[in-house]
Design a protein around this motif. Structure first.
Motif, PDB file in Angstrom:
ATOM      1  N   LEU A  15       0.145   2.488 -16.403  1.00 22.01           N
ATOM      2  CA  LEU A  15       0.691   1.106 -16.380  1.00 22.01           C
ATOM      3  C   LEU A  15       1.995   1.165 -17.123  1.00 22.01           C
ATOM      4  O   LEU A  15       3.505   1.247 -16.048  1.00 22.01           O
ATOM      5  N   THR A  16       2.002   2.149 -18.263  1.00 21.09           N
ATOM      6  CA  THR A  16       3.206   1.584 -18.964  1.00 21.09           C
ATOM      7  C   THR A  16       2.455   3.350 -19.969  1.00 21.09           C
ATOM      8  O   THR A  16       1.190   3.212 -20.337  1.00 21.09           O
ATOM      9  N   ASP A  17       3.442   3.782 -20.667  1.00 17.64           N
ATOM     10  CA  ASP A  17       3.469   4.743 -21.827  1.00 17.64           C
ATOM     11  C   ASP A  17       5.237   5.104 -22.437  1.00 17.64           C
ATOM     12  O   ASP A  17       5.834   5.008 -21.939  1.00 17.64           O
ATOM     13  N   ALA A  18       4.694   4.988 -23.616  1.00 23.53           N
ATOM     14  CA  ALA A  18       5.960   4.844 -24.570  1.00 23.53           C
ATOM     15  C   ALA A  18       6.861   6.041 -24.701  1.00 23.53           C
ATOM     16  O   ALA A  18       8.118   6.661 -24.895  1.00 23.53           O
ATOM     17  N   THR A  19       5.900   7.365 -23.990  1.00 22.31           N
ATOM     18  CA  THR A  19       5.743   8.837 -24.660  1.00 22.31           C
ATOM     19  C   THR A  19       6.261   9.457 -23.359  1.00 22.31           C
ATOM     20  O   THR A  19       7.231  10.800 -23.685  1.00 22.31           O
ATOM     21  N   CYS A  20       5.544   8.979 -22.069  1.00 16.51           N
ATOM     22  CA  CYS A  20       5.354   9.488 -20.699  1.00 16.51           C
ATOM     23  C   CYS A  20       5.889   8.896 -19.443  1.00 16.51           C
ATOM     24  O   CYS A  20       5.857   7.719 -19.365  1.00 16.51           O
ATOM     25  N   TYR A  61       0.626  -1.331   0.106  1.00 15.58           N
ATOM     26  CA  TYR A  61       0.183   0.052  -0.224  1.00 15.58           C
ATOM     27  C   TYR A  61       0.897   1.279   0.011  1.00 15.58           C
ATOM     28  O   TYR A  61       1.318   1.853   0.774  1.00 15.58           O
ATOM     29  N   VAL A  62       0.955   2.196  -1.408  1.00 16.06           N
ATOM     30  CA  VAL A  62       1.708   3.150  -1.177  1.00 16.06           C
ATOM     31  C   VAL A  62       0.548   5.070  -1.502  1.00 16.06           C
ATOM     32  O   VAL A  62       0.250   4.269  -2.045  1.00 16.06           O
ATOM     33  N   MET A  63       1.371   5.493  -0.477  1.00 14.16           N
ATOM     34  CA  MET A  63       0.373   7.114  -0.401  1.00 14.16           C
ATOM     35  C   MET A  63       2.010   7.645  -2.289  1.00 14.16           C
ATOM     36  O   MET A  63       2.847   7.469  -1.243  1.00 14.16           O
ATOM     37  N   LEU A  64       1.229   7.912  -2.705  1.00 17.07           N
ATOM     38  CA  LEU A  64       2.233   9.301  -4.324  1.00 17.07           C
ATOM     39  C   LEU A  64       1.424  10.069  -3.973  1.00 17.07           C
ATOM     40  O   LEU A  64       0.470  10.296  -3.901  1.00 17.07           O
ATOM     41  N   ASN A  65       2.231  11.608  -4.010  1.00 20.57           N
ATOM     42  CA  ASN A  65       2.005  12.450  -4.338  1.00 20.57           C
ATOM     43  C   ASN A  65       2.732  12.611  -5.950  1.00 20.57           C
ATOM     44  O   ASN A  65       4.251  13.518  -6.003  1.00 20.57           O
ATOM     45  N   LYS A  66       1.367  12.303  -6.715  1.00 18.37           N
ATOM     46  CA  LYS A  66       2.034  12.843  -7.730  1.00 18.37           C
ATOM     47  C   LYS A  66       2.398  14.194  -8.204  1.00 18.37           C
ATOM     48  O   LYS A  66       1.253  14.822  -7.680  1.00 18.37           O
ATOM     49  N   PRO A  67       2.992  13.991  -9.535  1.00 17.00           N
ATOM     50  CA  PRO A  67       3.525  15.529  -9.863  1.00 17.00           C
ATOM     51  C   PRO A  67       2.693  15.842 -10.957  1.00 17.00           C
ATOM     52  O   PRO A  67       2.501  14.702 -12.287  1.00 17.00           O
ATOM     53  N   ALA A  68       2.646  16.972 -11.538  1.00 13.92           N
ATOM     54  CA  ALA A  68       1.710  16.975 -12.949  1.00 13.92           C
ATOM     55  C   ALA A  68       3.013  16.597 -13.711  1.00 13.92           C
ATOM     56  O   ALA A  68       3.741  16.683 -13.588  1.00 13.92           O
ATOM     57  N   GLY A  69       2.708  16.474 -14.703  1.00  7.38           N
ATOM     58  CA  GLY A  69       3.372  15.856 -16.441  1.00  7.38           C
ATOM     59  C   GLY A  69       2.865  14.634 -16.014  1.00  7.38           C
ATOM     60  O   GLY A  69       4.394  14.290 -17.083  1.00  7.38           O
ATOM     61  N   VAL A  70       3.168  13.214 -14.844  1.00  8.80           N
ATOM     62  CA  VAL A  70       3.521  12.011 -15.063  1.00  8.80           C
ATOM     63  C   VAL A  70       2.127  11.205 -15.411  1.00  8.80           C
ATOM     64  O   VAL A  70       1.030  11.842 -14.497  1.00  8.80           O
ATOM     65  N   VAL A  71       1.513  10.771 -16.016  1.00  6.77           N
ATOM     66  CA  VAL A  71       0.601   9.793 -16.604  1.00  6.77           C
ATOM     67  C   VAL A  71       0.410   8.447 -15.080  1.00  6.77           C
ATOM     68  O   VAL A  71       1.474   8.363 -15.522  1.00  6.77           O
ATOM     69  N   THR A  72      -1.094   8.819 -14.768  1.00 10.83           N
ATOM     70  CA  THR A  72      -1.481   7.149 -14.096  1.00 10.83           C
ATOM     71  C   THR A  72      -1.649   6.731 -15.076  1.00 10.83           C
ATOM     72  O   THR A  72      -2.960   6.159 -15.746  1.00 10.83           O
TER      73      THR A  72
END
Length: 189
Positions: free
Chosen positions: A25-30, A12-23
Protein backbone atom coordinates in the motif's frame (compact mmCIF):
# COMPACT_ATOMS: atom_id res chain seq x y z
CA UNK A 1 -34.18 11.30 -13.21
CA UNK A 2 -36.19 8.83 -11.18
CA UNK A 3 -34.48 5.72 -12.64
CA UNK A 4 -32.62 3.35 -10.34
CA UNK A 5 -28.86 3.36 -10.65
CA UNK A 6 -27.23 -0.03 -10.85
CA UNK A 7 -23.59 -0.71 -10.41
CA UNK A 8 -21.08 -2.21 -8.07
CA UNK A 9 -20.67 -1.26 -4.46
CA UNK A 10 -17.02 -2.25 -4.70
CA UNK A 11 -14.12 -1.68 -7.05
CA UNK A 12 -12.37 -4.50 -8.98
CA UNK A 13 -9.17 -3.64 -10.85
CA UNK A 14 -6.92 -5.82 -13.03
CA UNK A 15 -3.33 -4.57 -13.04
CA UNK A 16 -0.52 -5.84 -15.27
CA UNK A 17 2.20 -5.33 -12.68
CA UNK A 18 5.65 -4.47 -14.04
CA UNK A 19 8.91 -5.60 -12.48
CA UNK A 20 10.42 -3.13 -10.01
CA UNK A 21 7.10 -2.20 -8.40
CA UNK A 22 6.30 -3.53 -4.92
CA UNK A 23 2.99 -5.08 -3.95
CA UNK A 24 2.31 -2.83 -0.99
CA UNK A 25 0.00 0.00 0.00
CA UNK A 26 2.89 2.34 0.81
CA UNK A 27 6.67 2.24 0.61
CA UNK A 28 9.03 5.10 1.38
CA UNK A 29 11.68 3.99 -1.11
CA UNK A 30 9.90 2.15 -3.96
CA UNK A 31 6.99 2.66 -6.31
CA UNK A 32 3.96 0.62 -5.20
CA UNK A 33 1.12 -0.94 -7.16
CA UNK A 34 -1.22 1.73 -5.76
CA UNK A 35 1.06 4.41 -7.25
CA UNK A 36 0.10 2.99 -10.68
CA UNK A 37 -3.62 3.69 -10.08
CA UNK A 38 -4.87 7.18 -10.95
CA UNK A 39 -6.17 9.10 -7.94
CA UNK A 40 -9.60 9.44 -9.59
CA UNK A 41 -9.88 5.63 -9.73
CA UNK A 42 -8.80 4.92 -6.16
CA UNK A 43 -11.38 4.19 -3.51
CA UNK A 44 -10.77 4.01 0.19
CA UNK A 45 -9.66 0.54 1.15
CA UNK A 46 -8.36 -0.45 -2.30
CA UNK A 47 -5.66 -3.08 -1.80
CA UNK A 48 -3.83 -5.82 -3.73
CA UNK A 49 -5.18 -9.36 -3.36
CA UNK A 50 -2.09 -11.41 -2.59
CA UNK A 51 1.47 -10.53 -3.46
CA UNK A 52 3.83 -10.58 -6.39
CA UNK A 53 7.57 -10.21 -5.74
CA UNK A 54 9.18 -6.95 -6.79
CA UNK A 55 10.73 -8.51 -9.90
CA UNK A 56 7.62 -10.54 -10.86
CA UNK A 57 5.26 -9.24 -13.54
CA UNK A 58 1.68 -9.94 -14.41
CA UNK A 59 -1.82 -10.27 -13.07
CA UNK A 60 -2.65 -8.56 -9.81
CA UNK A 61 -6.21 -8.01 -8.65
CA UNK A 62 -6.93 -4.93 -6.56
CA UNK A 63 -10.21 -4.45 -4.76
CA UNK A 64 -11.83 -2.75 -1.81
CA UNK A 65 -13.95 -5.89 -1.23
CA UNK A 66 -12.17 -7.50 1.72
CA UNK A 67 -14.41 -10.57 1.73
CA UNK A 68 -13.60 -11.38 -1.91
CA UNK A 69 -9.88 -10.92 -1.27
CA UNK A 70 -10.09 -13.22 1.72
CA UNK A 71 -11.98 -15.90 -0.23
CA UNK A 72 -9.39 -15.85 -3.02
CA UNK A 73 -6.49 -16.25 -0.59
CA UNK A 74 -7.64 -18.77 2.02
CA UNK A 75 -5.97 -22.16 1.54
CA UNK A 76 -9.29 -24.04 1.80
CA UNK A 77 -10.44 -22.52 -1.51
CA UNK A 78 -7.33 -23.86 -3.31
CA UNK A 79 -7.36 -21.02 -5.83
CA UNK A 80 -4.91 -21.91 -8.59
CA UNK A 81 -2.37 -19.35 -9.73
CA UNK A 82 -0.66 -19.85 -13.10
CA UNK A 83 2.79 -18.50 -13.94
CA UNK A 84 4.92 -18.30 -17.05
CA UNK A 85 8.49 -19.08 -15.98
CA UNK A 86 11.79 -18.65 -17.84
CA UNK A 87 14.83 -20.41 -16.42
CA UNK A 88 18.56 -19.99 -16.98
CA UNK A 89 19.21 -23.74 -17.04
CA UNK A 90 17.34 -26.10 -19.36
CA UNK A 91 14.21 -27.78 -18.01
CA UNK A 92 14.00 -31.56 -17.87
CA UNK A 93 11.08 -34.00 -17.86
CA UNK A 94 12.19 -35.13 -14.38
CA UNK A 95 11.25 -31.64 -13.15
CA UNK A 96 7.60 -32.38 -13.96
CA UNK A 97 7.57 -35.36 -11.57
CA UNK A 98 9.41 -33.40 -8.86
CA UNK A 99 6.80 -30.62 -8.93
CA UNK A 100 3.93 -33.13 -9.02
CA UNK A 101 5.30 -34.87 -5.92
CA UNK A 102 5.61 -31.62 -3.96
CA UNK A 103 8.91 -29.80 -3.62
CA UNK A 104 10.64 -29.82 -0.22
CA UNK A 105 12.64 -26.71 0.66
CA UNK A 106 15.85 -26.74 2.69
CA UNK A 107 14.69 -26.95 6.28
CA UNK A 108 11.94 -29.45 5.48
CA UNK A 109 9.09 -27.11 4.45
CA UNK A 110 6.97 -28.96 1.89
CA UNK A 111 5.04 -27.42 -0.97
CA UNK A 112 1.77 -28.83 -2.19
CA UNK A 113 1.98 -30.69 -5.50
CA UNK A 114 2.09 -28.36 -8.50
CA UNK A 115 1.60 -28.87 -12.21
CA UNK A 116 4.58 -28.05 -14.41
CA UNK A 117 4.18 -27.92 -18.18
CA UNK A 118 7.39 -27.49 -20.16
CA UNK A 119 6.88 -25.15 -23.12
CA UNK A 120 10.44 -25.33 -24.44
CA UNK A 121 13.97 -25.86 -23.08
CA UNK A 122 13.89 -22.75 -20.87
CA UNK A 123 10.20 -21.88 -20.55
CA UNK A 124 7.42 -23.49 -18.54
CA UNK A 125 3.93 -22.90 -17.24
CA UNK A 126 3.44 -23.60 -13.52
CA UNK A 127 0.07 -24.00 -11.77
CA UNK A 128 -0.05 -24.03 -7.97
CA UNK A 129 -2.57 -23.38 -5.24
CA UNK A 130 -0.51 -21.85 -2.45
CA UNK A 131 1.65 -18.79 -2.04
CA UNK A 132 4.70 -19.15 0.15
CA UNK A 133 7.38 -16.43 0.22
CA UNK A 134 9.37 -16.58 -3.08
CA UNK A 135 7.82 -20.00 -3.61
CA UNK A 136 8.13 -20.30 -7.39
CA UNK A 137 11.80 -19.26 -7.40
CA UNK A 138 12.61 -21.60 -4.50
CA UNK A 139 10.80 -24.51 -6.16
CA UNK A 140 12.84 -24.14 -9.32
CA UNK A 141 16.08 -23.68 -7.37
CA UNK A 142 15.36 -26.96 -5.57
CA UNK A 143 15.61 -28.74 -8.95
CA UNK A 144 18.72 -26.78 -9.96
CA UNK A 145 17.10 -24.08 -12.12
CA UNK A 146 17.39 -20.32 -11.62
CA UNK A 147 14.30 -18.29 -12.58
CA UNK A 148 15.23 -15.31 -14.77
CA UNK A 149 11.68 -14.16 -15.63
CA UNK A 150 8.39 -14.73 -13.84
CA UNK A 151 4.93 -13.60 -14.87
CA UNK A 152 1.56 -14.48 -13.31
CA UNK A 153 -1.03 -15.01 -16.04
CA UNK A 154 -4.03 -16.31 -14.06
CA UNK A 155 -5.52 -16.37 -10.58
CA UNK A 156 -8.45 -18.73 -10.25
CA UNK A 157 -10.83 -18.05 -13.15
CA UNK A 158 -9.35 -14.59 -13.80
CA UNK A 159 -6.84 -14.41 -16.68
CA UNK A 160 -4.50 -11.55 -17.47
CA UNK A 161 -5.72 -9.44 -20.37
CA UNK A 162 -2.74 -9.77 -22.72
CA UNK A 163 -3.68 -6.49 -24.43
CA UNK A 164 -3.11 -4.64 -21.13
CA UNK A 165 0.38 -3.06 -21.27
CA UNK A 166 2.80 -3.50 -18.35
CA UNK A 167 2.02 -0.94 -15.67
CA UNK A 168 -1.54 -0.42 -16.92
CA UNK A 169 -4.83 -1.37 -15.36
CA UNK A 170 -8.51 -1.59 -16.12
CA UNK A 171 -11.69 -2.38 -14.25
CA UNK A 172 -12.98 -5.96 -14.45
CA UNK A 173 -15.69 -6.63 -17.00
CA UNK A 174 -19.12 -7.97 -16.10
CA UNK A 175 -18.06 -11.32 -17.55
CA UNK A 176 -14.94 -11.46 -15.36
CA UNK A 177 -17.01 -10.62 -12.28
CA UNK A 178 -19.33 -13.49 -13.16
CA UNK A 179 -16.32 -15.81 -13.20
CA UNK A 180 -15.48 -14.63 -9.67
CA UNK A 181 -19.07 -15.08 -8.47
CA UNK A 182 -18.36 -18.36 -6.59
CA UNK A 183 -15.95 -16.40 -4.33
CA UNK A 184 -18.46 -13.71 -3.37
CA UNK A 185 -20.06 -14.23 0.04
CA UNK A 186 -22.95 -11.90 -0.89
CA UNK A 187 -24.59 -10.67 -4.09
CA UNK A 188 -22.67 -7.90 -5.87
CA UNK A 189 -24.02 -5.49 -8.47
Amino acid sequence: EGAPISGFSHQYVMLNKPAGVVTALTDATCKTVLDLINDRDKTEGLYPVGRLDRDTEGLLLLTDNGQLGYQLLIPEKKVTKVYEVTTKEPLETTDIAAFAAGIVFIGGEMCKPAQLEIVDAHRARLSLSEGKFHQVKKMFLSVGKKVIHLKRIAMGPLELDESLPLGSYRFLTQQELQLLKPYFTYKEG
